[in-house]
Write a protein that holds these residues in place. Structure first.
Motif, mmCIF file in Angstrom:
data_model
loop_
_atom_site.group_PDB
_atom_site.id
_atom_site.type_symbol
_atom_site.label_atom_id
_atom_site.label_comp_id
_atom_site.label_asym_id
_atom_site.label_seq_id
_atom_site.Cartn_x
_atom_site.Cartn_y
_atom_site.Cartn_z
ATOM 1 N N GLU A 115 0.756 -1.404 0.245
ATOM 2 C CA GLU A 115 0.138 -0.049 -0.045
ATOM 3 C C GLU A 115 1.016 1.315 0.018
ATOM 4 O O GLU A 115 1.810 1.416 0.797
ATOM 5 C CB GLU A 115 -0.925 0.044 1.189
ATOM 6 C CG GLU A 115 -1.915 -0.996 1.175
ATOM 7 C CD GLU A 115 -3.024 -1.087 2.207
ATOM 8 O OE1 GLU A 115 -2.814 -0.246 3.092
ATOM 9 O OE2 GLU A 115 -3.765 -1.857 2.396
ATOM 10 N N TYR A 137 -0.663 8.974 -10.822
ATOM 11 C CA TYR A 137 -1.268 7.577 -10.731
ATOM 12 C C TYR A 137 -2.578 7.763 -10.210
ATOM 13 O O TYR A 137 -3.068 8.538 -9.190
ATOM 14 C CB TYR A 137 -0.513 6.729 -9.946
ATOM 15 C CG TYR A 137 0.627 6.146 -10.683
ATOM 16 C CD1 TYR A 137 0.721 4.850 -11.531
ATOM 17 C CD2 TYR A 137 2.022 6.852 -10.881
ATOM 18 C CE1 TYR A 137 1.792 4.309 -12.306
ATOM 19 C CE2 TYR A 137 2.947 6.384 -11.550
ATOM 20 C CZ TYR A 137 2.899 5.226 -12.169
ATOM 21 O OH TYR A 137 3.749 4.860 -12.995
ATOM 22 N N LYS A 138 -3.492 6.874 -10.349
ATOM 23 C CA LYS A 138 -4.721 6.973 -9.732
ATOM 24 C C LYS A 138 -4.907 5.954 -8.383
ATOM 25 O O LYS A 138 -3.896 5.241 -8.128
ATOM 26 C CB LYS A 138 -5.871 6.256 -10.719
ATOM 27 C CG LYS A 138 -6.164 6.930 -11.967
ATOM 28 C CD LYS A 138 -6.810 6.121 -12.811
ATOM 29 C CE LYS A 138 -7.255 6.902 -14.183
ATOM 30 N NZ LYS A 138 -7.888 6.012 -15.358
ATOM 31 N N LYS A 139 -5.805 6.342 -7.396
ATOM 32 C CA LYS A 139 -5.988 5.784 -6.292
ATOM 33 C C LYS A 139 -6.673 4.490 -6.478
ATOM 34 O O LYS A 139 -7.674 4.381 -7.486
ATOM 35 C CB LYS A 139 -6.769 6.574 -5.198
ATOM 36 C CG LYS A 139 -5.848 7.740 -4.782
ATOM 37 C CD LYS A 139 -6.917 8.731 -3.804
ATOM 38 C CE LYS A 139 -6.023 10.158 -3.347
ATOM 39 N NZ LYS A 139 -6.683 10.821 -2.410
ATOM 40 N N GLY A 140 -6.077 3.511 -5.665
ATOM 41 C CA GLY A 140 -7.073 2.145 -5.724
ATOM 42 C C GLY A 140 -5.921 0.936 -6.263
ATOM 43 O O GLY A 140 -5.122 1.102 -5.875
ATOM 44 N N GLU A 181 -4.919 -0.453 -14.299
ATOM 45 C CA GLU A 181 -5.564 0.626 -13.414
ATOM 46 C C GLU A 181 -6.931 0.153 -12.913
ATOM 47 O O GLU A 181 -7.407 -0.459 -13.107
ATOM 48 C CB GLU A 181 -5.554 1.998 -13.983
ATOM 49 C CG GLU A 181 -4.220 2.700 -14.447
ATOM 50 C CD GLU A 181 -4.320 3.830 -14.990
ATOM 51 O OE1 GLU A 181 -3.774 4.795 -14.361
ATOM 52 O OE2 GLU A 181 -5.007 4.279 -15.986
ATOM 53 N N ARG A 218 1.123 5.553 -1.088
ATOM 54 C CA ARG A 218 0.361 6.740 -1.493
ATOM 55 C C ARG A 218 0.449 7.266 -3.019
ATOM 56 O O ARG A 218 1.730 7.346 -3.426
ATOM 57 C CB ARG A 218 0.857 7.920 -0.608
ATOM 58 C CG ARG A 218 0.392 7.825 0.916
ATOM 59 C CD ARG A 218 0.752 8.937 1.751
ATOM 60 N NE ARG A 218 0.554 8.814 3.058
ATOM 61 C CZ ARG A 218 -0.751 8.856 3.489
ATOM 62 N NH1 ARG A 218 -1.647 9.062 2.706
ATOM 63 N NH2 ARG A 218 -0.889 8.815 4.998
ATOM 64 N N ALA A 219 -0.733 7.432 -3.715
ATOM 65 C CA ALA A 219 -0.408 7.547 -5.038
ATOM 66 C C ALA A 219 0.146 8.908 -5.629
ATOM 67 O O ALA A 219 1.004 9.077 -6.577
ATOM 68 C CB ALA A 219 -2.036 7.713 -5.662
ATOM 69 N N LYS A 220 0.063 10.053 -4.415
ATOM 70 C CA LYS A 220 0.694 11.513 -5.038
ATOM 71 C C LYS A 220 2.121 11.114 -4.919
ATOM 72 O O LYS A 220 2.763 12.133 -5.572
ATOM 73 C CB LYS A 220 -0.041 12.369 -4.216
ATOM 74 C CG LYS A 220 0.442 12.353 -3.038
ATOM 75 C CD LYS A 220 -0.198 13.551 -2.093
ATOM 76 C CE LYS A 220 0.085 13.267 -0.449
ATOM 77 N NZ LYS A 220 -0.818 14.356 0.396
ATOM 78 N N GLU A 241 -1.857 -1.647 -4.261
ATOM 79 C CA GLU A 241 -2.814 -0.554 -3.429
ATOM 80 C C GLU A 241 -2.158 0.742 -3.710
ATOM 81 O O GLU A 241 -1.137 0.869 -2.919
ATOM 82 C CB GLU A 241 -3.495 -0.952 -2.340
ATOM 83 C CG GLU A 241 -4.733 0.021 -2.123
ATOM 84 C CD GLU A 241 -5.741 -0.705 -2.600
ATOM 85 O OE1 GLU A 241 -6.865 0.072 -2.685
ATOM 86 O OE2 GLU A 241 -5.989 -1.617 -2.971
ATOM 87 N N LEU A 242 -2.792 1.948 -4.292
ATOM 88 C CA LEU A 242 -2.486 3.223 -4.266
ATOM 89 C C LEU A 242 -3.276 4.131 -3.329
ATOM 90 O O LEU A 242 -4.615 3.957 -3.647
ATOM 91 C CB LEU A 242 -2.074 3.687 -5.489
ATOM 92 C CG LEU A 242 -0.766 3.309 -6.364
ATOM 93 C CD1 LEU A 242 -0.828 3.961 -7.422
ATOM 94 C CD2 LEU A 242 0.510 3.228 -5.250
ATOM 95 N N LYS A 243 -3.123 4.685 -2.252
ATOM 96 C CA LYS A 243 -3.869 5.346 -1.240
ATOM 97 C C LYS A 243 -4.210 6.703 -1.913
ATOM 98 O O LYS A 243 -3.218 7.545 -2.448
ATOM 99 C CB LYS A 243 -3.734 5.377 0.193
ATOM 100 C CG LYS A 243 -3.468 4.056 0.562
ATOM 101 C CD LYS A 243 -3.220 4.139 2.116
ATOM 102 C CE LYS A 243 -2.994 2.908 2.957
ATOM 103 N NZ LYS A 243 -2.753 2.892 4.441
#
Length: 313
Positions: free
Chosen positions: A205, A289-292, A239, A207-209, A311-313
């Motif tokens: 997991e 990147y997108k979250k999820g 994605e 962080r997307a940003k 997973e990206l938060k």
């Protein structure tokens, strides 16, 4: 003043009698002439009838000849043989038929009758000769067919055996293909932030940003069946919305799975050496990147060889 004497009365009777004889003679002559005219007319009508009958009979003869030549042509075609000469005869008969039918509107002379009878006789002779030739050809073909029966049976058996061998080889080939399928093990997804720091998270997991690049690392399992040769591995980065990342400028493209085109995010070539070699992808999306939930899919030789999620938060 005349006197009605016995002599005068006798003369009148003779005169009247003479007139009657003359009238009867003239009437007889007229009757005879009419009879002669009628007889001549009937004779001419009979001549015309006979000529017309002869003409119609000749037309029927030619129509029968045409049908027979067409039959011969069909028989030769059925045997796969050329029939140019028969087509020429049929054309000639059609021309004669057109001319004969034209005589229905004009005189059909004795010379015409002889000419067409002679031509019909010649056609009949040619017809009989061709029938004999066709009969001989059929007999020869039958002999050849009988002689080739055993050969065809043998060929059929060989073809069946060959088909069975091909099926067996194809099944073996499919089994070998499945057995030679590579397997990607220990697939890890590392995140590289904008400062170039690479991080591996046990929970997968991130962080997307903060994501700048993604590194995918995996090993290939040993496979003694697989050919040790140059291969290509394709990576699909899917994605959260279910679409694979695709950017031509970043090396994306398409490949085929089961005959259908599929988009890949990146690819790399390698030489499989069966040493549990390690391979990796470094991918730069060059965008946020997108979250999820994201999915990594790996493909080689038309098979999916591994799959992982992060997973990206």
């Amino acid at each position: 003043m005349s006197v009605n004497t016995p002599e005068n009365r006798s003369n009148r009777k003779l005169l009247i009698g003479g007139l009657l004889v003359v009238l009867l003679s003239i009437n007889g002559i007229l009757i005879y002439m009419n009879y002669q005219k009628k007889e001549k007319t009937e004779e001419q009508a009979e001549i015309i009838r006979v000529k017309n009958s002869e003409l119609e009979n000749q037309i029927k003869v030619y129509e029968a000849l045409k049908a027979d030549f067409e039959r011969q042509s069909q028989e030769l075609q059925a045997m796969g043989l050329e029939n140019d000469s028969l087509e020429a005869k049929i054309t000639a008969i059609n021309a004669d038929l057109d001319e004969l039918r034209g005589f229905r509107k004009r005189s059909y002379s004795l010379a015409d009758q002889r000419r067409f009878r002679d031509r019909a006789s010649a056609f009949e002779k040619q017809l009989k000769e061709k029938d004999s030739e066709i009969a001989q050809l059929k007999e020869e073909k039958e002999v050849l067919s009988t002689e080739n029966t055993d050969l065809r049976t043998t060929q059929t058996r060989l073809a069946d055996s060959l088909s069975t061998m091909k099926t067996t080889n194809r099944n073996l080939s499919e089994k070998v293909k499945v057995a030679s399928k590579l397997e990607a093990q220990n697939i890890n997804v590392n995140i590289i932030n904008q400062r170039g720091k690479e991080k591996e998270d046990d929970d997968n997991e991130y962080r997307a940003k903060r994501v700048d690049k993604i590194r995918v690392i995996f090993k290939l399992a040993k496979n003694d069946v697989a050919e040790q040769e140059p291969k290509t591995v394709y990576m699909r980065l899917i994605e959260p919305d279910g679409a694979a990342l695709y950017n031509l400028s970043m090396g994306s493209g398409t490949f085929q799975i089961d005959g259908e085109d599929m988009y890949y995010t990146a690819k790399r070539d390698f030489v499989f050496d069966n040493t549990q070699q390690q391979l990796s992808f470094l991918y730069d999306k060059n965008a946020a990147y997108k979250k999820g939930k994201h999915t990594i899919e790996l493909y080689t030789d038309g098979f999916m060889i591994g799959k992982a999620n992060f997973e990206l938060k």
